[in-house]
Design a protein around this motif. Structure first.
Motif, PDB file in Angstrom:
ATOM      1  N   MET A 317      -7.072 -43.461  16.057  1.00 55.03           N
ATOM      2  CA  MET A 317      -7.353 -42.111  17.569  1.00 55.03           C
ATOM      3  C   MET A 317      -6.715 -41.392  18.498  1.00 55.03           C
ATOM      4  O   MET A 317      -6.924 -39.791  18.404  1.00 55.03           O
ATOM      5  CB  MET A 317      -7.432 -43.339  18.155  1.00 55.03           C
ATOM      6  N   THR A 318      -5.095 -41.839  17.711  1.00 53.86           N
ATOM      7  CA  THR A 318      -3.752 -40.856  18.498  1.00 53.86           C
ATOM      8  C   THR A 318      -3.519 -39.465  17.717  1.00 53.86           C
ATOM      9  O   THR A 318      -4.249 -39.443  16.998  1.00 53.86           O
ATOM     10  CB  THR A 318      -2.460 -41.351  17.602  1.00 53.86           C
ATOM     11  N   GLY A 319      -4.132 -37.920  18.781  1.00 55.35           N
ATOM     12  CA  GLY A 319      -3.991 -36.560  18.408  1.00 55.35           C
ATOM     13  C   GLY A 319      -5.250 -36.808  18.058  1.00 55.35           C
ATOM     14  O   GLY A 319      -5.777 -35.160  18.179  1.00 55.35           O
ATOM     15  N   ASN A 320      -6.161 -37.418  18.199  1.00 55.79           N
ATOM     16  CA  ASN A 320      -7.655 -36.930  18.499  1.00 55.79           C
ATOM     17  C   ASN A 320      -8.504 -36.799  19.299  1.00 55.79           C
ATOM     18  O   ASN A 320     -10.044 -36.434  18.996  1.00 55.79           O
ATOM     19  CB  ASN A 320      -7.905 -37.756  17.114  1.00 55.79           C
ATOM     20  N   TYR A 321      -8.385 -36.544  19.972  1.00 52.70           N
ATOM     21  CA  TYR A 321      -8.805 -36.033  21.468  1.00 52.70           C
ATOM     22  C   TYR A 321      -7.761 -34.948  22.061  1.00 52.70           C
ATOM     23  O   TYR A 321      -6.740 -35.269  21.747  1.00 52.70           O
ATOM     24  CB  TYR A 321      -8.912 -37.151  21.927  1.00 52.70           C
ATOM     25  N   LYS A 322      -8.762 -34.939  23.119  1.00 49.69           N
ATOM     26  CA  LYS A 322      -7.457 -33.770  24.102  1.00 49.69           C
ATOM     27  C   LYS A 322      -6.793 -34.651  25.371  1.00 49.69           C
ATOM     28  O   LYS A 322      -7.012 -36.058  25.363  1.00 49.69           O
ATOM     29  CB  LYS A 322      -8.907 -33.104  24.942  1.00 49.69           C
ATOM     30  N   GLU A 323      -5.889 -34.003  25.514  1.00 45.32           N
ATOM     31  CA  GLU A 323      -4.893 -34.920  26.210  1.00 45.32           C
ATOM     32  C   GLU A 323      -5.393 -35.441  27.291  1.00 45.32           C
ATOM     33  O   GLU A 323      -6.242 -34.347  28.205  1.00 45.32           O
ATOM     34  CB  GLU A 323      -3.341 -34.069  27.007  1.00 45.32           C
ATOM     35  N   VAL A 324      -5.211 -36.671  28.144  1.00 44.27           N
ATOM     36  CA  VAL A 324      -5.726 -37.029  29.292  1.00 44.27           C
ATOM     37  C   VAL A 324      -4.515 -37.163  29.741  1.00 44.27           C
ATOM     38  O   VAL A 324      -3.540 -37.716  29.957  1.00 44.27           O
ATOM     39  CB  VAL A 324      -6.671 -38.070  29.308  1.00 44.27           C
ATOM     40  N   THR A 325      -5.307 -36.780  31.912  1.00 44.18           N
ATOM     41  CA  THR A 325      -3.907 -37.503  32.450  1.00 44.18           C
ATOM     42  C   THR A 325      -4.506 -38.695  32.775  1.00 44.18           C
ATOM     43  O   THR A 325      -5.352 -39.763  32.780  1.00 44.18           O
ATOM     44  CB  THR A 325      -3.940 -36.769  33.361  1.00 44.18           C
ATOM     45  N   GLU A 326      -3.242 -39.415  33.480  1.00 51.97           N
ATOM     46  CA  GLU A 326      -3.756 -41.402  34.184  1.00 51.97           C
ATOM     47  C   GLU A 326      -4.953 -41.090  34.547  1.00 51.97           C
ATOM     48  O   GLU A 326      -5.611 -42.446  34.491  1.00 51.97           O
ATOM     49  CB  GLU A 326      -2.460 -41.494  34.686  1.00 51.97           C
ATOM     50  N   GLU A 327      -5.182 -40.110  35.616  1.00 53.65           N
ATOM     51  CA  GLU A 327      -6.187 -40.406  36.662  1.00 53.65           C
ATOM     52  C   GLU A 327      -7.421 -40.663  35.820  1.00 53.65           C
ATOM     53  O   GLU A 327      -8.107 -40.814  35.764  1.00 53.65           O
ATOM     54  CB  GLU A 327      -6.051 -38.911  37.635  1.00 53.65           C
ATOM     55  N   GLU A 328      -7.274 -39.326  34.764  1.00 54.73           N
ATOM     56  CA  GLU A 328      -8.892 -38.520  33.671  1.00 54.73           C
ATOM     57  C   GLU A 328      -8.996 -40.560  33.379  1.00 54.73           C
ATOM     58  O   GLU A 328      -9.535 -41.488  32.740  1.00 54.73           O
ATOM     59  CB  GLU A 328      -8.539 -37.759  32.781  1.00 54.73           C
ATOM     60  N   ALA A 329      -7.577 -41.108  32.453  1.00 57.57           N
ATOM     61  CA  ALA A 329      -7.389 -42.159  32.300  1.00 57.57           C
ATOM     62  C   ALA A 329      -8.256 -43.589  32.329  1.00 57.57           C
ATOM     63  O   ALA A 329      -8.983 -44.184  31.777  1.00 57.57           O
ATOM     64  CB  ALA A 329      -6.489 -43.022  31.353  1.00 57.57           C
ATOM     65  N   SER A 330      -8.318 -43.998  34.163  1.00 60.59           N
ATOM     66  CA  SER A 330      -8.118 -44.662  34.553  1.00 60.59           C
ATOM     67  C   SER A 330     -10.282 -44.234  34.757  1.00 60.59           C
ATOM     68  O   SER A 330     -10.202 -45.404  35.588  1.00 60.59           O
ATOM     69  CB  SER A 330      -7.863 -44.567  36.249  1.00 60.59           C
ATOM     70  N   LYS A 331     -10.466 -43.103  35.079  1.00 57.16           N
ATOM     71  CA  LYS A 331     -11.822 -42.651  35.378  1.00 57.16           C
ATOM     72  C   LYS A 331     -12.658 -43.426  33.843  1.00 57.16           C
ATOM     73  O   LYS A 331     -13.333 -43.417  34.109  1.00 57.16           O
ATOM     74  CB  LYS A 331     -12.217 -41.466  35.567  1.00 57.16           C
ATOM     75  N   ILE A 332     -12.442 -42.839  32.764  1.00 58.55           N
ATOM     76  CA  ILE A 332     -12.435 -43.534  31.313  1.00 58.55           C
ATOM     77  C   ILE A 332     -12.719 -45.179  31.462  1.00 58.55           C
ATOM     78  O   ILE A 332     -14.055 -45.607  31.103  1.00 58.55           O
ATOM     79  CB  ILE A 332     -11.643 -43.236  30.385  1.00 58.55           C
ATOM     80  N   ALA A 333     -11.854 -45.726  31.779  1.00 55.95           N
ATOM     81  CA  ALA A 333     -11.224 -46.730  31.674  1.00 55.95           C
ATOM     82  C   ALA A 333     -12.390 -47.874  32.414  1.00 55.95           C
ATOM     83  O   ALA A 333     -13.367 -48.531  32.148  1.00 55.95           O
ATOM     84  CB  ALA A 333     -10.538 -47.075  32.498  1.00 55.95           C
ATOM     85  N   ASP A 334     -13.745 -46.793  34.388  1.00 54.30           N
ATOM     86  CA  ASP A 334     -13.928 -47.428  34.652  1.00 54.30           C
ATOM     87  C   ASP A 334     -15.328 -47.359  34.378  1.00 54.30           C
ATOM     88  O   ASP A 334     -16.124 -48.295  34.121  1.00 54.30           O
ATOM     89  CB  ASP A 334     -13.520 -47.316  36.287  1.00 54.30           C
ATOM     90  N   TYR A 335     -15.382 -46.795  33.535  1.00 51.87           N
ATOM     91  CA  TYR A 335     -16.968 -45.740  32.650  1.00 51.87           C
ATOM     92  C   TYR A 335     -17.123 -47.253  31.194  1.00 51.87           C
ATOM     93  O   TYR A 335     -17.831 -47.688  31.717  1.00 51.87           O
ATOM     94  CB  TYR A 335     -16.868 -44.815  31.959  1.00 51.87           C
ATOM     95  N   LEU A 336     -15.679 -47.433  31.214  1.00 49.64           N
ATOM     96  CA  LEU A 336     -15.763 -48.627  30.270  1.00 49.64           C
ATOM     97  C   LEU A 336     -15.829 -49.399  29.814  1.00 49.64           C
ATOM     98  O   LEU A 336     -16.732 -50.712  29.840  1.00 49.64           O
ATOM     99  CB  LEU A 336     -14.196 -48.144  28.847  1.00 49.64           C
ATOM    100  N   LEU A 337     -15.408 -50.152  31.171  1.00 50.09           N
ATOM    101  CA  LEU A 337     -14.986 -51.781  31.934  1.00 50.09           C
ATOM    102  C   LEU A 337     -16.381 -51.104  32.431  1.00 50.09           C
ATOM    103  O   LEU A 337     -16.909 -53.419  32.531  1.00 50.09           O
ATOM    104  CB  LEU A 337     -13.933 -51.623  32.684  1.00 50.09           C
ATOM    105  N   GLN A 338     -17.144 -50.854  32.834  1.00 53.42           N
ATOM    106  CA  GLN A 338     -18.552 -51.641  32.772  1.00 53.42           C
ATOM    107  C   GLN A 338     -19.920 -51.217  32.053  1.00 53.42           C
ATOM    108  O   GLN A 338     -20.980 -51.630  32.219  1.00 53.42           O
ATOM    109  CB  GLN A 338     -19.185 -50.695  34.084  1.00 53.42           C
ATOM    110  N   LEU A 339     -19.403 -51.227  30.899  1.00 51.54           N
ATOM    111  CA  LEU A 339     -20.358 -51.102  29.605  1.00 51.54           C
ATOM    112  C   LEU A 339     -20.454 -53.180  29.259  1.00 51.54           C
ATOM    113  O   LEU A 339     -19.454 -52.968  28.610  1.00 51.54           O
ATOM    114  CB  LEU A 339     -20.058 -50.503  28.087  1.00 51.54           C
TER     115      LEU A 339
END
Lengths: 352, 618, 206, 104
Positions: A317-339
């Motif tokens: 996974m390392t290096g194969n996606y665009k850089e994310v800020t902590e805030e963005e990561a948190s939002k992605i996490a919110d999305y994933l956690l509700q799956l």
């Protein structure tokens, strides 16, 4: 072999309870407390071989101790020259024949069990089949007949044989479920088949047992054994997943957008589409662990998204996606956690 | 080039003497110190591994580095510590035990050593040149063929070159034992150590070619783009596993049989009794050697070869327990009725019996294929093979070093320090490895960089690490003992232990021609036979005459140096074709030296009768 | 050893085994051949396991040309006989004839090797079949190439021996060297018998 | 003494010649076997039948090489034969393994 093994088993259960109490490994991980058919067969053989071998060891040690104390040179005996014995044919025959008999006692059940555990799926049976793919460093589970995909957590119904066909997408791995079934290698050029059968509900630990790269030790997975009814429910839920479903909270909605903007979606599949480069995330919210090893908290997930390399060195996974800020990561996490497409979660297996 | 000259001259002369020597006794010293050097390196790697595993989720070393450590620990200990120790013993003892003046091919003997050293240095050079191999000592493809960097290339070339040296050594000792025994020494009068070396050498002869081919295929895959182990191009990774284990399993017996031989010398000597059941012991040795080739697939029970193959190999494997058991009981009954002296060497033998029995026990347990589905690649296996390789081979090496040190160096190792080494190492060993059987069954896979807290593995690993420190302490005491002995040790007579075999009939250390007159052997335990008849020494089988000895030569060193250089050419030509110059240059050096060797006659030299009579030797 | 002991007036019947050095060499070389058997077996085994893995490239039955292989086989078989002749003359202490027959052996060996080189170039340039085409290609070139390498080494060895000893003739020091070189040459032939059978003929049969 | 050694060398010469004759016969047979092997393949005999015959012919040829050309039939060849057969045993199981329990 079952009948006369019974007696040993009673003996062993008494002994092993003591051992387990004194800490003989984690329940659902240790091979010493089997919860599945294969592990039980293995343990029977382990016990049988230990009994035989301890007997041999005791014989050796009794002679050894006697010889050592009886024939140790004493003061004043320095010049004594013992009788030079050439050998003894009867003794030689005895310690050739008795071990052969002991080994036959072990060999017969070993051969029987080897063929027993290698039994293929009966022709025309409707038993569950799962295709397992080993990847550096995660596992994919594909229920081809049911059109369901999942990664890292393998759901199976209790009380029946589940046939798993294993293949690797890169290097050799080994699928090890100590408390259910022992292990089998996952090779890149052919498919290996074994069956697993969990006798009671629970979440069982699995590990990769063949060195496969830096994060070999972190390539854990879990098997979630639920009752057949719950399993059917889970399959239905998984089949009806809509990968495009809009999340409820705003943060998660943004997370969904980021999930595709940052390139996550190019590797991770949702729903029943076949294996992609990374794990299938359909039921990510119900995962027992994140990345196979992290406790399922949001903090851990954010850490993982921000810097997977620090957690699982050498992962793809390392290096194969665009850089994310902590805030963005948190939002992605919110999305994933509700799956959480299914009501059947590992807790159902554990609460039993 | 004899010791006499070397002693008079300085360090340069001694160095030159050792670089050019073809004397089996000096080659034994070289193997011993070469092996000792790599043993320290492998030991340090082991200590770092144990420190990393002292607590859960530790990050003392990184995951990638850990894989390099475990690979190098295994490879180093097997190929560059245990093997040279065995070769040191072969060289130091076998010609003396059979009453020969040297081995059959002294030149090749030296070549074997220098190839081993070149291989070891190539392998370890990887630490300094961008990373060691990291695919395990078994180097399973495709992990090894796809491993980035040059680590695995160093593994392939290092093993290939040292393997060639080993093969040469094996053939050399086979011929030596067949052709150069003293008059009267029939096969059934050979000391058991010589017998085990004979069988070991035969195993080397038949096992190493499989590794050679395996390594060539891997080298072609990694360096020249072939597709043997590349599944995408139709390759098959199982071929490597088979070739590796067709070599790898006999290799285990290559290591353990000489240790059995050592104990079969040490136990009779210190029980003052001839070996019980000599014939059975010989037969068991040969049988173990033979069966050693029939069982390799028990390393592959979980590969998916099918139940028929698994069942056959399971039963074949169990069969090996029978001759091994015969040996254990024969040792016990050698002591029975004897007069046991507990010297350090004997202490190692006494420690070996229960330890190795435990290792053998777990061996039989592992042979049970279905049970092995749990053990395979877990810490149970780690525990098992350390019980047999440390508890068997390393104990054997320690026993033999304490036993033959006076013969090799003319000085006795300090017994008190020796016993301290034994007890710390012995206790440390069991502390380290016994608990690992349980760790394995509790779900700890082998080669694991770390483990998570809360899996019940914490205490066991802590105990294991503590034991490892105790073992390290024991080894340090041993090295101190070596230095102490070199400086302060007492000179010893020909026969400090009241020995039974031919090596104790000559001076310690022996003169470079070994026997002034080749002795006449009149029975098993030739020296003992004479002692019982009241003779001080053996009867000579020949009149005193000129002794023909081989000349020393620098060529073995040069040949190995050439291959050493060429290896770097092989490895780096992938990055830059200009490295081909290094490759060709290295090969030219080697072939040039071979050419010189074959066109230049070398008839050796003679030590004259008159000099021998003066008792000087030169 | 003095010249006299190496050049006795009457050569013994088996000059290659008359000295201890000779006996050692003789035995060691046979042992070495025992090891070589395993080496070639490993290569044959690998070849057999991979001969179907053509990865879309050419397969055995498509490319092998039996005429060429037949000629090569005849050359190598005959060279085995000529080296027997050489040893026959060695035992009769006829150095000149031994050199002559060794020379013939070398020529036949060179012939074999040239055909093999031609065969390989032909596959590579005309059939697009290389070491890197497929696992089958790798296994084929490695097995046959190892044999070719042995032929090359054997040729260099015999030539060196012939030139080195051309002037001084046969003695007890070099007789074992000639003898084991000829053993090596026979072993090369043994391996070739299996190569033409297993690789070429059975490859053609499919 | 001289005449004695002469007659023994005469005897040896004869023996060598005898052996040479055997070797010539061996060679002829080997050529014949090779011809049979090649023609069986060229004339496309049935596969099931060709492969075992090919292998038998190869084994016989190799036995000829070993026993006649390499003198394994002579005395003093016990050790060489023993070690060579040792190698052959390992070689056989190696080939058997790699062609039977490798997949497929």
């Amino acid at each position: 072999m079952k009948g006369w093994m019974g007696k040993f088993r009673v003996l062993f259960i008494l002994g092993s309870t003591a051992l387990v109490l004194s800490g003989c490994g984690l329940e659902n991980l240790t091979a010493l407390d089997p919860k599945g058919y294969g592990a039980q067969v293995s343990l029977d053989l382990i016990i049988l071989s230990i009994v035989i071998m301890v007997f041999v060891f005791l014989v050796v040690m009794v002679i050894y101790t006697f010889v050592f104390f009886r024939f140790r040179q004493k003061k004043g005996q320095e010049d004594v020259i013992p009788k030079q014995v050439e050998g003894n044919k009867v003794l030689e025959v005895i310690w050739t024949v008795i071990p052969i008999i002991l080994l036959l006692i072990l060999a017969v059940p070993t051969v029987t069990a080897t063929f027993d555990l290698a039994e293929g799926q009966p022709e025309g049976s409707d038993l569950l089949n799962v295709n397992v793919t080993g990847n550096q460093y995660w596992w994919n589970f594909s229920y081809d007949d049911l059109d369901v995909q999942t990664s890292q957590d393998l759901y199976i119904p209790t009380g029946e044989r589940v046939y798993i066909d294993m293949k690797s997408s890169d290097v050799i791995h080994s699928f090890w479920l100590p408390s259910i079934s022992g292990k089998m290698d996952v090779n890149p050029e052919n498919e290996n088949t074994m069956f697993i059968e969990a006798q009671e509900e629970g979440v069982y630990w699995g590990k990769c047992a063949e060195l496969c790269g830096p994060s070999h030790s972190l390539m854990d997975f879990r098997v979630v054994a639920v009752s057949p009814d719950e399993f059917d429910q889970w399959v239905t839920d998984m089949k009806n997943v809509d990968p495009e479903a809009e999340p409820e909270t705003a943060s998660a909605q943004e997370g969904k957008q980021l999930f595709s903007d940052k390139g996550c979606i190019s590797c991770h599949a949702l729903g029943s589409s076949p294996t992609a480069i990374g794990p299938n995330l359909t039921s990510f919210g119900s995962r027992t662990k994140f990345a196979g090893i992290l406790d399922p908290t949001k903090e851990n997930l954010v850490d993982w998204i921000m810097d997977p390399e620090s957690i699982k060195p050498g992962n793809k996974m390392t290096g194969n996606y665009k850089e994310v800020t902590e805030e963005e990561a948190s939002k992605i996490a919110d999305y994933l956690l509700q799956l959480e497409p299914s009501e059947i979660t590992p807790e159902d297996a554990e609460s039993e | 080039m004899s010791t006499a000259i070397a002693q008079k001259q300085g360090f340069g002369a001694i160095l030159w003497d050792y670089l050019t020597t073809v004397d089996h006794k000096k080659i034994a010293h070289l193997y011993l110190f070469g092996g000792g050097f790599f043993f320290i390196i492998g030991g340090l790697e082991a200590m770092i591994i144990r420190i990393q595993l002292i607590k859960p989720a530790n990050d003392f070393v990184s995951a990638g580095f850990y894989n390099e450590l475990l690979t190098m620990h295994g490879t180093t200990m097997i190929f560059f510590a245990a093997m040279p120790f065995i070769f040191a013993l072969m060289n130091a003892v076998v010609p003396l035990q059979i009453g020969a003046r040297d081995v059959a091919f002294p030149f090749l003997n030296a070549l074997g050593f220098w190839l081993f050293l070149a291989g070891g240095l190539i392998l370890n050079a990887s630490w300094l040149l961008g990373g060691a191999p990291d695919a395990g000592w078994t180097a399973y493809a495709p992990l090894s063929t796809t491993s980035p960097g040059h680590g695995v290339d160093f593994y392939v070339l290092g093993l290939q070159i040292s393997g060639a040296g080993t093969l040469i050594g094996g053939i050399n000792f086979l011929v030596t034992i067949v052709n150069m025994r003293a008059p009267g020494m029939t096969y059934m009068r050979m000391p058991l150590f010589t017998w085990t070396i004979f069988v070991t050498s035969a195993l080397i002869l038949f096992a190493f070619p499989a590794l050679t081919v395996g390594l060539f295929l891997m080298m072609f895959d990694r360096l020249f783009g072939s597709a043997f182990f590349n599944p995408d191009m139709g390759g098959n990774t199982i071929i490597w596993e088979h070739l590796f284990w067709i070599f790898g399993h006999p290799e285990v017996y290559i290591l353990i049989l000489p240790a059995f031989g050592v104990f079969s010398e040490v136990i009779p000597t210190f029980s003052k009794k001839r070996l019980f059941g000599y014939t059975a012991m010989v037969f068991a040795t040969v049988l173990i050697g033979f069966l050693g080739f029939m069982v390799w697939a028990h390393h592959m029970f979980t590969v998916g070869l099918g139940p028929a193959a698994n069942a056959i190999f399971a039963v074949a494997t169990m069969a090996i327990a029978v001759p091994t058991g015969v040996k254990i009981f024969n040792w016990l009954f050698t002591m029975w009725g004897g007069s046991i002296r507990v010297t350090t060497a004997m202490l190692w033998a006494l420690g070996f019996i229960p330890t190795f029995t435990l290792g053998g026990m777990t061996g039989v347990m592992l042979a049970s294929a279905v049970a092995d589905y749990q053990y395979q690649d877990s810490y149970f296996v780690v525990a098992h093979f350390h019980y047999v390789i440390v508890g068997g081979v390393i104990f054997g090496i320690f026993a033999s070093l304490h036993y033959w040190w006076p013969k090799m160096f003319g000085k006795m190792l300090n017994e008190k320090l020796g016993k301290l080494t034994f007890w710390t190492f012995f206790i440390g060993f069991h502390l380290t490895f016994f608990i690992q059987h349980f760790l394995g069954l509790m779900g700890m896979p082998r080669r694991t960089w770390t483990y998570l807290p809360g899996q019940g593995l914490d205490n066991g690993n802590l105990i294991s690490t503590i034991g490892a420190f105790l073992m390290a302490f024991g080894v340090i005491v041993f090295f101190y003992n070596v230095v102490y002995t070199a400086i302060k040790g007492e000179k010893v007579s020909n026969d400090p232990w009241d020995g039974r075999t031919l090596e104790w009939t000559i001076a310690s250390p022996p003169p470079h021609y070994n026997f002034k007159q080749i002795p006449l052997v009149r029975g098993l335990d030739a020296l003992w036979v004479e002692k019982m008849e009241g003779n001080k020494n053996l009867m000579p089988s020949e009149p005193l005459d000129d002794i023909h000895m081989p000349n020393s030569s620098i060529l073995p060193f040069v040949m190995s140096l050439g291959l050493f250089i060429a290896s770097f050419g092989f490895i780096y030509q992938v990055d830059d074709l200009r490295w081909l110059i290094v490759l060709i240059g290295g090969m030219l050096i080697t072939f040039g030296a071979m050419f010189v060797r074959s066109v230049k006659d070398d008839h050796g030299h003679h030590i004259h009768k008159e000099d021998l009579e003066k008792g000087d030797g030169l | 050893m003095s010249d006299h002991t190496l050049n006795p007036e009457k050569m013994p019947h088996n000059p290659e085994k008359a000295t201890l050095e000779g006996k050692n060499k003789f035995l060691a070389f046979w042992f070495f051949l025992g090891g070589e058997t395993v080496l070639f077996a490993s290569l044959f085994g690998t070849y057999l396991a991979l001969k179907g893995s053509t990865n879309g490239g050419p397969a055995a039955e498509e490319i092998f040309e039996l005429e060429l292989v037949f000629v090569m086989t005849m050359l190598l078989l005959t060279s085995s006989l000529t080296s027997v002749y050489a040893m026959y003359h060695m035992k009769n202490n006829n150095f000149g004839k031994m050199q002559l027959w060794l020379g013939v052996t070398v020529l036949l060996g060179i012939g074999f090797l040239s055909f093999e080189i031609y065969e390989f170039t032909n596959y590579i340039t005309n059939e697009d079949f290389t070491f890197r085409t497929s696992a089958f290609g790798s296994a084929f070139y490695t097995l046959v190439g190892f044999h070719g390498g042995h032929v090359t080494f054997g040729l260099l060895w015999i030539i060196t021996l012939m030139i080195r000893n051309a002037k001084r003739g046969l003695n007890l020091y070099n007789a074992p060297k000639f003898y084991i070189a000829s053993l090596y040459w026979h072993f090369i032939d043994v391996v070739w018998v299996f190569i033409f059978t297993v690789v070429y003929l059975m490859g053609k049969v499919g | 003494m001289v005449s004695n050694s002469n007659s023994s060398s005469e005897y040896n010469r004869k023996k060598n010649k005898e052996e040479m004759k055997q070797q010539l016969i061996t060679f002829t047979l080997m050529i014949v076997f090779t011809l049979i092997a090649f023609s069986m393949v060229i004339f496309e005999f049935d596969k099931l039948y060709v492969i075992p015959v090919l292998l038998i012919l190869a084994v016989v040829q190799v036995i000829f090489q070993l026993y006649y050309f390499m003198h394994m039939k002579n005395k003093d060849h016990e050790m060489p034969a023993f070690m060579f057969y040792g190698g052959l045993t390992v070689a056989t199981i190696t080939i058997l393994t790699l062609s039977v329990i490798t997949w497929w």
